[in-house]
Design an enzyme around this catalytic site. Sequence first.
Site, PDB file in Angstrom:
ATOM      1  N   HIS A  81       0.910  -1.150  -0.091  1.00  0.00           N
ATOM      2  CA  HIS A  81       0.020  -0.093  -0.120  1.00  0.00           C
ATOM      3  C   HIS A  81       0.782   1.174  -0.007  1.00  0.00           C
ATOM      4  O   HIS A  81       1.976   1.285   0.638  1.00  0.00           O
ATOM      5  CB  HIS A  81      -0.903   0.062   1.189  1.00  0.00           C
ATOM      6  CG  HIS A  81      -1.679   1.221   1.299  1.00  0.00           C
ATOM      7  ND1 HIS A  81      -2.812   1.248   0.540  1.00  0.00           N
ATOM      8  CD2 HIS A  81      -1.423   2.541   1.831  1.00  0.00           C
ATOM      9  CE1 HIS A  81      -3.309   2.541   0.712  1.00  0.00           C
ATOM     10  NE2 HIS A  81      -2.710   3.235   1.630  1.00  0.00           N
ATOM     11  N   ASP A 160     -14.477   4.712   7.897  1.00  0.00           N
ATOM     12  CA  ASP A 160     -13.465   5.430   7.281  1.00  0.00           C
ATOM     13  C   ASP A 160     -14.074   6.463   5.832  1.00  0.00           C
ATOM     14  O   ASP A 160     -13.621   7.353   5.830  1.00  0.00           O
ATOM     15  CB  ASP A 160     -12.330   4.571   6.730  1.00  0.00           C
ATOM     16  CG  ASP A 160     -11.389   5.409   6.062  1.00  0.00           C
ATOM     17  OD1 ASP A 160     -10.890   6.296   6.724  1.00  0.00           O
ATOM     18  OD2 ASP A 160     -11.088   5.276   4.977  1.00  0.00           O
ATOM     19  N   ARG A 167     -12.949  14.782   6.609  1.00  0.00           N
ATOM     20  CA  ARG A 167     -11.802  15.417   7.013  1.00  0.00           C
ATOM     21  C   ARG A 167     -11.148  16.148   5.487  1.00  0.00           C
ATOM     22  O   ARG A 167     -10.487  17.121   5.900  1.00  0.00           O
ATOM     23  CB  ARG A 167     -10.718  13.957   7.270  1.00  0.00           C
ATOM     24  CG  ARG A 167     -10.931  13.720   8.552  1.00  0.00           C
ATOM     25  CD  ARG A 167     -10.172  12.326   8.756  1.00  0.00           C
ATOM     26  NE  ARG A 167      -8.783  12.474   8.505  1.00  0.00           N
ATOM     27  CZ  ARG A 167      -8.031  11.258   7.855  1.00  0.00           C
ATOM     28  NH1 ARG A 167      -8.680  10.150   7.488  1.00  0.00           N
ATOM     29  NH2 ARG A 167      -6.631  11.530   7.635  1.00  0.00           N
ATOM     30  N   SER A 182      -7.029   5.420   9.298  1.00  0.00           N
ATOM     31  CA  SER A 182      -7.740   5.282   7.961  1.00  0.00           C
ATOM     32  C   SER A 182      -7.250   4.301   7.232  1.00  0.00           C
ATOM     33  O   SER A 182      -7.654   3.406   6.633  1.00  0.00           O
ATOM     34  CB  SER A 182      -7.818   6.717   7.415  1.00  0.00           C
ATOM     35  OG  SER A 182      -8.096   6.577   5.935  1.00  0.00           O
ATOM     36  N   LYS A 186      -8.748   0.101   6.468  1.00  0.00           N
ATOM     37  CA  LYS A 186      -8.952  -0.570   5.134  1.00  0.00           C
ATOM     38  C   LYS A 186      -8.245  -1.792   4.759  1.00  0.00           C
ATOM     39  O   LYS A 186      -8.628  -2.748   4.064  1.00  0.00           O
ATOM     40  CB  LYS A 186      -8.972   0.607   4.043  1.00  0.00           C
ATOM     41  CG  LYS A 186     -10.212   1.385   4.182  1.00  0.00           C
ATOM     42  CD  LYS A 186      -9.786   2.749   3.085  1.00  0.00           C
ATOM     43  CE  LYS A 186      -8.752   3.423   3.318  1.00  0.00           C
ATOM     44  NZ  LYS A 186      -8.678   4.870   3.062  1.00  0.00           N
TER      45      LYS A 186
HETATM   46  N1  URA Z   1      -5.039   7.578   2.796  1.00  0.00           N
HETATM   47  C1  URA Z   1      -6.110   7.072   3.159  1.00  0.00           C
HETATM   48  O1  URA Z   1      -6.749   6.167   3.025  1.00  0.00           O
HETATM   49  N2  URA Z   1      -6.534   7.828   4.488  1.00  0.00           N
HETATM   50  C2  URA Z   1      -5.784   8.915   4.794  1.00  0.00           C
HETATM   51  O2  URA Z   1      -6.109   9.500   5.699  1.00  0.00           O
HETATM   52  C3  URA Z   1      -4.844   9.371   3.945  1.00  0.00           C
HETATM   53  C4  URA Z   1      -4.332   8.946   2.970  1.00  0.00           C
END
Ligand code: URA
Length: 432
Positions: A81, A160, A167, A182, A186
């Site tokens: 990621h 999220d 946000r 966040s 995921k």
């Molecule tokens: N990518 C995400 O999935 N969440 C964040 O808060 C910042 C980057």
Amino acid sequence: MRIYDIIHKKRHSQSLSKEEIDFFVKEYTKGNIPDYQASALCMAICCNGMTDEECFNLTDSMMHSGDIIDLSSLPYTADKHSTGGVGDLTSLIVTPILATLGLSVAKMSGRGLGHTGGTIDKLESIPGFRTSLSAEEFMEQVKRIGLCVIGQTENLAPADKKLYALRDVTATIDSIPLIASSIMSKKLAAGTHNIVLDVKYGSGAFISDPDEAVKLANTMVKIGRMMGKNVCAVVTSMAYPLGRKIGNSLEIIEATEILRCEDRGDARTVSVELASILLSITKGIDMEEAVRLVNDSLDSGKAYRKFLEWIEAQGGDSVLVDKGELCIADFTLEVEAEKDGYIYNADTEGIGMASCILGAGRTVKEEQPDLSAGLILNVSLGDKVKKGQSIAKLFSSSPEKLIPASEKLKASIMISEHRPETLPPLIYKKIF
Ligand code: URA
């Protein structure tokens, strides 16, 4: 329990209990807490931070707000990621390499937003490529060819999804506990056991300071390990775009060049590093051997053949990709250096925005980008340039977008009479 009291506590830098965090996440997701109170809490977290335990509990609550994917029937599940960047095409390189080495890459990727690109948009620039598959198709393909990449399912960490959108418009993105929870909610809900995180620093990243990026990386690694997963991280530079091609079909073209070993630049270096770390932690082999196996997968052509097999498996036209005939926008403009000098510095976010102005990105989630638009950079940090020399070539389907994009690009690349004394390290730190 009252949300007012939870906000008040965090406002005064006190730690929140697991019950308080669970209450906030559950009730906000259900729509029982209004956005203004959720944004007040996010702002208090931005200002006053969270302990590791709070951060773990927030991740756990968000992860359990939706589906948890079960990949236990697959051997050696592995995922990478990236925290997001410009010209960051490493997923297109790393995933086929790992599939040739016996790992199961069952990956959910995102779309581009703002100045950053997204793997799903890039893949959709290949005619026929399907990024939305049923759970059965997804698992069957991973079992058959070792690799499948789809868009995030609707019900993956829905808390999220809602919080991230909030946000984004309340200036509460750049907080280490909020970013870490966040991303990890995921990744953990997506079910993979072995994870490598590519945490970006520099002008094109969410966090520009490398030591702050290390803090973010450490926080995410800690959360993942507390959840019993095998997680490592690498902090890498986004002080300049990673690849030289920026835009969706352009990045697929660059990926084919790297996979065919025609391009051995920074994007290959970072891809080899990420793939080797992931191979090493997943199969428990030493790093030197992992690097050898990864380079061999590339140099032997196995990774490239797997890339074409993957495209074909998801309905994409692999012949077109192999011939380098993906659609590129018709209208072009060369951007020239305005003086002699050295490429001294860059605003990578600005370079990404130039690509967005050309049509390659989206400013709101609902927008459909022009997958054929983008730009090719002809220079790197530290390069010597002459006045009038092409520093980039722009591509757009709308000719009126070329001039504003070239202005943005020129403003984002600083030419100086001085050569930069040092260049930002491509790989700043590894957290094993
Ligand atoms: N990518 C995400 O999935 N969440 C964040 O808060 C910042 C980057």
